[in-house]
Design a protein around this motif. Structure first.
Motif, PDB file in Angstrom:
ATOM      1  N   ARG A 159      -7.170  11.298 -51.873  1.00  0.00           N
ATOM      2  CA  ARG A 159      -6.751   9.978 -52.346  1.00  0.00           C
ATOM      3  C   ARG A 159      -6.090  10.091 -53.714  1.00  0.00           C
ATOM      4  O   ARG A 159      -5.017   9.533 -53.955  1.00  0.00           O
ATOM      5  CB  ARG A 159      -7.957   9.022 -52.420  1.00  0.00           C
ATOM      6  CG  ARG A 159      -7.644   7.726 -53.179  1.00  0.00           C
ATOM      7  CD  ARG A 159      -8.691   6.652 -52.974  1.00  0.00           C
ATOM      8  NE  ARG A 159     -10.003   7.030 -53.458  1.00  0.00           N
ATOM      9  CZ  ARG A 159     -10.395   6.941 -54.727  1.00  0.00           C
ATOM     10  NH1 ARG A 159      -9.559   6.509 -55.648  1.00  0.00           N
ATOM     11  NH2 ARG A 159     -11.612   7.301 -55.083  1.00  0.00           N
ATOM     12  N   ARG A 219       3.276   6.498 -46.505  1.00  0.00           N
ATOM     13  CA  ARG A 219       2.648   5.172 -46.389  1.00  0.00           C
ATOM     14  C   ARG A 219       1.388   5.275 -45.530  1.00  0.00           C
ATOM     15  O   ARG A 219       0.318   4.779 -45.890  1.00  0.00           O
ATOM     16  CB  ARG A 219       3.675   4.222 -45.752  1.00  0.00           C
ATOM     17  CG  ARG A 219       3.378   2.751 -45.769  1.00  0.00           C
ATOM     18  CD  ARG A 219       3.389   2.134 -47.133  1.00  0.00           C
ATOM     19  NE  ARG A 219       2.025   1.994 -47.657  1.00  0.00           N
ATOM     20  CZ  ARG A 219       1.710   1.762 -48.916  1.00  0.00           C
ATOM     21  NH1 ARG A 219       2.639   1.639 -49.822  1.00  0.00           N
ATOM     22  NH2 ARG A 219       0.464   1.663 -49.304  1.00  0.00           N
ATOM     23  N   GLU A 220       1.562   5.987 -44.429  1.00  0.00           N
ATOM     24  CA  GLU A 220       0.464   6.145 -43.482  1.00  0.00           C
ATOM     25  C   GLU A 220      -0.720   6.877 -44.131  1.00  0.00           C
ATOM     26  O   GLU A 220      -1.866   6.434 -44.034  1.00  0.00           O
ATOM     27  CB  GLU A 220       1.033   6.948 -42.312  1.00  0.00           C
ATOM     28  CG  GLU A 220       0.185   7.077 -41.093  1.00  0.00           C
ATOM     29  CD  GLU A 220       0.819   8.148 -40.202  1.00  0.00           C
ATOM     30  OE1 GLU A 220       0.102   9.071 -39.825  1.00  0.00           O
ATOM     31  OE2 GLU A 220       2.065   8.073 -39.945  1.00  0.00           O
ATOM     32  N   TYR A 221      -0.429   7.985 -44.815  1.00  0.00           N
ATOM     33  CA  TYR A 221      -1.494   8.721 -45.523  1.00  0.00           C
ATOM     34  C   TYR A 221      -2.176   7.821 -46.543  1.00  0.00           C
ATOM     35  O   TYR A 221      -3.390   7.842 -46.705  1.00  0.00           O
ATOM     36  CB  TYR A 221      -0.928   9.915 -46.285  1.00  0.00           C
ATOM     37  CG  TYR A 221      -0.366  11.039 -45.446  1.00  0.00           C
ATOM     38  CD1 TYR A 221      -0.754  11.229 -44.117  1.00  0.00           C
ATOM     39  CD2 TYR A 221       0.546  11.941 -45.994  1.00  0.00           C
ATOM     40  CE1 TYR A 221      -0.235  12.272 -43.377  1.00  0.00           C
ATOM     41  CE2 TYR A 221       1.060  12.994 -45.258  1.00  0.00           C
ATOM     42  CZ  TYR A 221       0.675  13.153 -43.948  1.00  0.00           C
ATOM     43  OH  TYR A 221       1.184  14.185 -43.232  1.00  0.00           O
ATOM     44  N   ASP A 268      -2.499   4.637 -46.624  1.00  0.00           N
ATOM     45  CA  ASP A 268      -3.392   3.670 -45.979  1.00  0.00           C
ATOM     46  C   ASP A 268      -4.676   4.365 -45.538  1.00  0.00           C
ATOM     47  O   ASP A 268      -5.770   3.866 -45.742  1.00  0.00           O
ATOM     48  CB  ASP A 268      -2.703   3.030 -44.767  1.00  0.00           C
ATOM     49  CG  ASP A 268      -1.611   2.074 -45.211  1.00  0.00           C
ATOM     50  OD1 ASP A 268      -1.637   1.682 -46.407  1.00  0.00           O
ATOM     51  OD2 ASP A 268      -0.734   1.730 -44.402  1.00  0.00           O
ATOM     52  N   ARG A 269      -4.506   5.550 -44.949  1.00  0.00           N
ATOM     53  CA  ARG A 269      -5.678   6.256 -44.438  1.00  0.00           C
ATOM     54  C   ARG A 269      -6.684   6.557 -45.556  1.00  0.00           C
ATOM     55  O   ARG A 269      -7.887   6.476 -45.361  1.00  0.00           O
ATOM     56  CB  ARG A 269      -5.249   7.554 -43.754  1.00  0.00           C
ATOM     57  CG  ARG A 269      -6.456   8.244 -43.227  1.00  0.00           C
ATOM     58  CD  ARG A 269      -6.317   9.440 -42.294  1.00  0.00           C
ATOM     59  NE  ARG A 269      -5.060   9.943 -41.860  1.00  0.00           N
ATOM     60  CZ  ARG A 269      -4.857  11.253 -41.640  1.00  0.00           C
ATOM     61  NH1 ARG A 269      -5.831  12.118 -41.837  1.00  0.00           N
ATOM     62  NH2 ARG A 269      -3.690  11.675 -41.212  1.00  0.00           N
ATOM     63  N   ASP A 283      -6.761   4.985 -48.528  1.00  0.00           N
ATOM     64  CA  ASP A 283      -6.954   3.817 -49.375  1.00  0.00           C
ATOM     65  C   ASP A 283      -6.495   4.089 -50.816  1.00  0.00           C
ATOM     66  O   ASP A 283      -7.227   3.840 -51.780  1.00  0.00           O
ATOM     67  CB  ASP A 283      -8.436   3.407 -49.349  1.00  0.00           C
ATOM     68  CG  ASP A 283      -8.634   2.007 -49.895  1.00  0.00           C
ATOM     69  OD1 ASP A 283      -7.667   1.223 -49.824  1.00  0.00           O
ATOM     70  OD2 ASP A 283      -9.735   1.713 -50.402  1.00  0.00           O
ATOM     71  N   HIS A 331      -4.404   3.635 -54.225  1.00  0.00           N
ATOM     72  CA  HIS A 331      -3.849   2.523 -55.006  1.00  0.00           C
ATOM     73  C   HIS A 331      -3.150   3.033 -56.262  1.00  0.00           C
ATOM     74  O   HIS A 331      -3.704   2.972 -57.353  1.00  0.00           O
ATOM     75  CB  HIS A 331      -4.949   1.533 -55.388  1.00  0.00           C
ATOM     76  CG  HIS A 331      -5.506   0.809 -54.209  1.00  0.00           C
ATOM     77  ND1 HIS A 331      -4.842  -0.222 -53.586  1.00  0.00           N
ATOM     78  CD2 HIS A 331      -6.643   1.012 -53.520  1.00  0.00           C
ATOM     79  CE1 HIS A 331      -5.567  -0.648 -52.557  1.00  0.00           C
ATOM     80  NE2 HIS A 331      -6.659   0.087 -52.487  1.00  0.00           N
TER      81      HIS A 331
END
Ligand SMILES: Cc1cc2nc3c(=O)[nH]c(=O)nc-3n(C[C@H](O)[C@H](O)[C@H](O)COP(=O)(O)O)c2cc1C
Ligand code: SF4
Ligand code: SF4
Ligand code: SF4
Ligand code: FES
Ligand code: FES
Lengths: 632, 317
Positions: free
Chosen positions: B120, B139-141, B143-144, B146, B148
């Motif tokens: 992350r 983007r996908e990673y 989201d996976r 989380d 920020h």
């Protein structure tokens, strides 16, 4: 290789600088005069495979001209058969190389943590008012002053290093420095009046134990320095020099390894790895070293010492260079290497001079070269100068640096003893580790193991600096407490009240005055979440704003990360930003939230970075956050 | 260049390059040595993979998805992005799955707290410093895991800089560069051996550059476009794609891909022609193709204008 160059041409002066390192080019394919023969065949002579000469060549230009121009860079590319983009990539990696025109005379003014305790901020402020801002030319455009990381002169803080490029290039140290003295020295440099003789090691200022007539027990590592006369090979031998090598040759490699194993000596460069294991790994691969196998073993003395607060290796090299050479020679004898390298920090002019002198005399007197001491041993040592990159002290970055690549650490495994310099089995050891070796062999490993504690054998050099009454390098058997060491060095300077101690350097940890009874051993410091690291013991009294010190440490790592891996490259940047916000009282959210974020970043840097730099870049900050609530 | 100095031709003694002549039949390839199997455990599942496989290979076998960024099967692993790190029992630090070879009895966790935290944060570090708007997987990673990236505040340092448009074939937007080293490898020893670009500078200001940042046409670049082929973030982009994105007409949903063979020379490279609205918009080559491994030369990569029906030049008045 088919090299494509821009139109920039080297000046005559630049060519002379490059040729001084590489010799005169043999053909126009290497940038020389065009001859008939050159029109018939593409021939670039023996430049192929000479990439390892890139760093010395870049040094030659920097020393001769004061900066590396596009034309000079093109000429190097041609001479060494390396693409110019790659040469540029390497040159731009190192802090000592300027790739834009700048004055030939440069004053590097240390504003790192030990110097902060001794007035470097005032010094910089004065220089700003007398010479103008750092980084812009002064003295009529003929000189420039720059802020610098720790120069390894912390016992004589605040420290300044003046370098003057040109036909006769000079480097002179000024420590402790004042603004007036800096200006005088700059004027001397401008008028070409710098003294020709190198600086000298000032025993009283740097090795306080040398002043005490007899110390008990006798010093093992510093005793010859204390004699103050160990600059010729004759005096070195008079004080026991080369007895270790003689005995090693008599014992044979296996016998020597047995003594080293018995001594329980652990590496002094930070990682505390057993020296016997490292050397044995090479020894066991000796059967693969037949002639024409294309295999070789290398041994390297890591003298890149750049950890803020560390200066012990410099003092060993300046004060007892033959001992370092003897240690490396025994290393070569045991491991089967025929070539040793000393990777010596670029900012250490006197150490480089003394070490080169020692190598030359050893060669003249049959202690290096062919058939050493009639034993058939063949071994040589070459010095390679670093160029202002802390990361090159990391052993695999060091290999890349010698090979002429960017000093980026390699992934491990494979480990250096399997695949190191030029992808060959290599043993890297710290200067202090190697200086221990001759004495261990001479007196026997068991005797050495009796010193210190069970898990931390022998004596250790400590670099006392900051707010200490008598700064300098001290030798103590391991196991003495922090308090005893500080007492030995006269206690806190000026009767100040102790606030914090930094152990092990910028990659180490802060401890509080409550922890003064910690024994100075590997296990003792580990138990309190600290480390001996490179032997730094830096004191801060209550007048110091620790937040500024943390910020300076963060800025050190920001400056020194190689930038290869994401957790470290961006992590040290975000860490500095976060500290800046905390110090200026503008945290994102609450201070507690900002600190939580800082710690989370630290965890990822520790876990996911490639090398020790990223893995430890947050440790001093973390240790301070654990001990004090300085941001609330 | 300087003029030719004629030395005495009688003494002429040029080094003579010799070309070894092929002799006898072409030797047969050595027999393939059967590779040993190595038993390891990933997330509690036992698996046996051939010696020399990476943890990433083994995880893939088990259907465990591992994010990667600097890894590409056709390039030497540099393991610098660290987004693929996993927890290896007995190791002080996490290890990169993409390059760490399996060893007997390794026990690995790919989704522990430690792994998730590091992945992350690495993603946050990247997304907070680099423009990832044209990096499809990121983007996908994010989201996976989380991630920020905005939590580092407005004043954080980024690599934002002006885009470099200095030739007609491709643009370089280093605001989108994650410093994965792929283009350097493709330009250098892993494919093209041209070495027009290298990593320059150090630390946060490390960047991909020609010597002294000279424009591409002044550099050694031969416009093979192999760097574009490997760039994971769109930092290197066909000029045709860039222009269409600027005009707002780029639309991958409307594109087709056709595999064909390059018509120019006897090497016979495999081409994948991407076409939108009746126009070729870019050309790639499959990574797993035995001839190209994804690499082309300037002709196959950029020389397709002739296919297009060109409007005739207006006659000169
Ligand atoms: C960022 C970094 C910098 C280092 N700098 C040095 C150094 O200047 N000198 C040194 O001896 N070891 C340094 N080391 C440790 C070396 O990698 C290596 O462990 C050491 O030279 C081995 O010698 P030893 O076994 O004798 O301690 C550094 C390590 C890291 C990660
Ligand atoms: S941890 Fe830092 S210094 Fe080490 S390889 Fe990564 S970026 Fe370079
Ligand atoms: S330009 Fe693309 S391929 Fe090259 S380093 Fe940057 S992100 Fe990687
Ligand atoms: S891409 Fe280049 S090398 Fe490949 S077939 Fe076409 S012209 Fe030949
Ligand atoms: S010389 Fe200034 S901190 Fe070391
Ligand atoms: S994909 Fe493994 S480190 Fe980048």
């Amino acid at each position: 290789m088919d090299i494509h160059l821009t139109n920039a041409q080297a000046t005559a002066e630049e060519r002379v600088a490059v040729d001084s390192e590489l010799g005169v080019p043999a053909s126009s394919w290497q940038g020389g005069q065009r001859q008939t023969s050159d029109t018939r065949a593409a021939y670039n002579g023996d430049s192929h495979g000479q990439r390892h000469r890139l760093l010395p060549t870049l040094h030659a230009i920097q020393n001769g001209i004061g900066w590396i121009s596009p034309g000079a860079l093109n000429y190097v590319a041609l001479r060494l058969d390396i693409a110019p983009a790659e040469v540029h990539g390497v040159a731009s990696f190192y802090g000592m190389f300027a790739l834009e025109a700048r004055p030939r005379i440069v004053a590097h003014v240390c504003d790192d943590i030990a110097c902060i305790t001794r007035g470097s901020q005032q010094l910089c402020a004065e220089l700003e008012s007398t010479l103008g801002p750092a980084g812009s030319p002064c003295s009529g455009g003929r000189a420039i002053w720059l802020r610098s990381q720790c120069l390894g002169l912390c016992e004589r803080a605040p420290a300044v290093l003046i370098s003057s490029a040109g036909e006769k290039s000079h480097e002179r140290v000024l420590a402790p420095a004042s603004a007036r003295a800096v200006q005088f020295l700059l004027d001397d440099a401008i008028q070409d009046r710098l003294p020709a003789e190198p600086d000298v090691l000032d025993l009283k200022a740097s090795v306080p134990q040398a002043a005490q007539k007899s110390s008990s027990p006798p010093l093992r590592l510093l005793h010859r320095i204390s004699q103050g006369c160990a600059t010729t090979i004759e005096t070195y031998q008079k004080f026991g020099g080369y007895e270790g090598l003689r005995k090693a040759i008599a014992l044979g490699p296996e016998g020597t390894l047995r003594e080293l194993a018995a001594s329980k000596l652990l590496g002094r460069g930070g990682a505390a790895f057993p020296i016997a294991k490292k050397w044995e790994a090479l020894f066991l691969q000796r059967n693969l070293l037949q002639q024409d196998s294309g295999r070789a073993h290398y041994v390297i003395c890591n003298a890149d010492e750049s950890e803020p607060g560390t200066f012990k290796d410099r003092i060993l090299m300046e004060g007892d260079p033959f001992a370092v050479i003897e240690g490396i020679t025994i290393d070569g004898f045991v491991t089967g290497a025929r070539q040793g390298y000393v990777y010596l920090r670029g900012e250490y002019p006197l150490a480089a001079e003394r070490m080169q002198h020692a190598i030359d005399s050893a060669l003249e007197n049959g202690f290096l070269g062919e058939n050493i001491l009639g034993s058939g041993l063949q071994f040589n040592i070459e010095i390679r100068r670093g160029a202002g990159a802390y990361i090159c002290g990391e052993e695999t970055a060091l290999f890349n640096s010698i090979e002429g690549y960017r000093g980026e650490p390699r992934n491990k495994p494979p480990f250096p003893t399997q695949s190191g310099l030029f992808r060959q089995p290599t043993a890297v050891n710290n200067v202090e580790t190697l200086v221990n070796v001759p004495g261990i062999i001479r007196d026997g490993g068991a005797a050495y193991a009796k010193l210190g504690t069970d898990n931390s054998a022998g004596t250790r050099l400590f670099c006392l600096c900051g707010h200490i009454a008598k700064p300098g390098v001290y030798e103590l058997a391991m196991g003495a407490t922090l308090r005893q060491l500080i007492d030995l060095a006269g206690g806190v300077a000026g009767n100040g009240k102790l606030q914090a101690i930094l152990l092990g350097g910028a990659a180490g940890a802060f401890v509080s005055p409550k922890e003064l009874d910690t024994p100075l051993t590997f296990e003792g410091t580990r138990a309190i979440g600290a480390t001996l690291g490179s032997g730094v013991v830096m004191l801060f009294d209550e007048t110091v704003d620790l937040r500024q010190i943390l910020l300076r440490i963060a800025s050190f790592f920001h400056h020194e990360t190689c930038g290869q891996c994401v957790p470290c490259r961006v992590g040290v940047t975000r860490q500095e930003e976060s500290l800046l916000r905390l110090v200026s009282g503008k945290p994102l959210g609450s201070a507690a939230q900002e600190i939580a974020m800082l710690r989370e970043m630290g965890q990822a840097m520790r876990d996911a970075s490639i090398c020790g730099l990223g893995q430890t870049a947050s440790s001093a900050i973390e240790s301070a956050l654990q001990r004090w609530s300085i941001f609330s | 260049m300087s003029e030719i100095v004629i030395t005495n031709p009688a003494n002429f003694d040029a080094p003579r390059p010799t070309i070894p002549l092929p002799r006898g039949p072409i030797p047969a390839a050595p027999p393939k040595i059967a590779r040993r199997s190595i038993d390891i455990k990933i997330d509690g599942q036992a698996i046996s993979v051939p010696e020399g496989s990476t943890i990433l290979d083994a995880a893939k076998e088990l259907g465990i998805e591992t994010p990667t960024l600097c890894y590409l099967e056709s390039l030497t692993p540099v393991n610098v992005c660290r987004v693929c790190v996993v927890e290896l029992e007995g190791s002080r630090t996490l290890v990169p799955a993409c390059s760490r070879k399996v060893e007997p009895n390794m026990s690995i966790k790919t989704d522990s707290e430690r792994v998730r935290l590091s992945r992350r944060i690495v993603l946050e570090f990247l997304a907070s410093s680099v423009d990832l708007s044209t990096a499809p997987n990121m983007r996908e990673y994010m989201d996976r895991y989380d991630a920020h990236p905005e939590r580092f505040g407005e004043t954080r340092a980024t690599v934002a800089q002006p885009i470099k448009i200095d030739n007609d074939l491709y643009v370089r937007d280093y605001s989108k560069c994650v410093l994965c080293y792929k283009c350097v490898e493709a330009c250098g020893v892993d494919a093209q051996n041209t070495f027009a670009i290298a990593v320059a500078g150090r630390g946060f200001s490390a960047r991909i550059a020609t010597e002294f940042d000279v424009p591409l046409p002044d550099s050694a670049c031969v416009y093979c476009g192999n760097c574009i082929g490997v760039c994971p973030t769109g930092a290197l982009m066909f000029k045709s794609e860039y222009d269409m994105r600027q005009a707002g007409t780029w639309d991958e949903a409307r594109q087709t891909q056709t595999d064909t063979i390059c018509p120019y020379c006897g090497v016979g490279c495999d081409l994948t022609v991407h076409q939108q609205d009746g126009k070729i918009v870019r050309v790639t080559s499959p990574l797993d193709h035995s001839v190209t491994h994804g690499n082309l030369c300037i002709k196959g990569r950029f020389g397709w204008q002739y296919v297009q029906i060109q409007p005739a030049d207006p006659p000169e008045e």
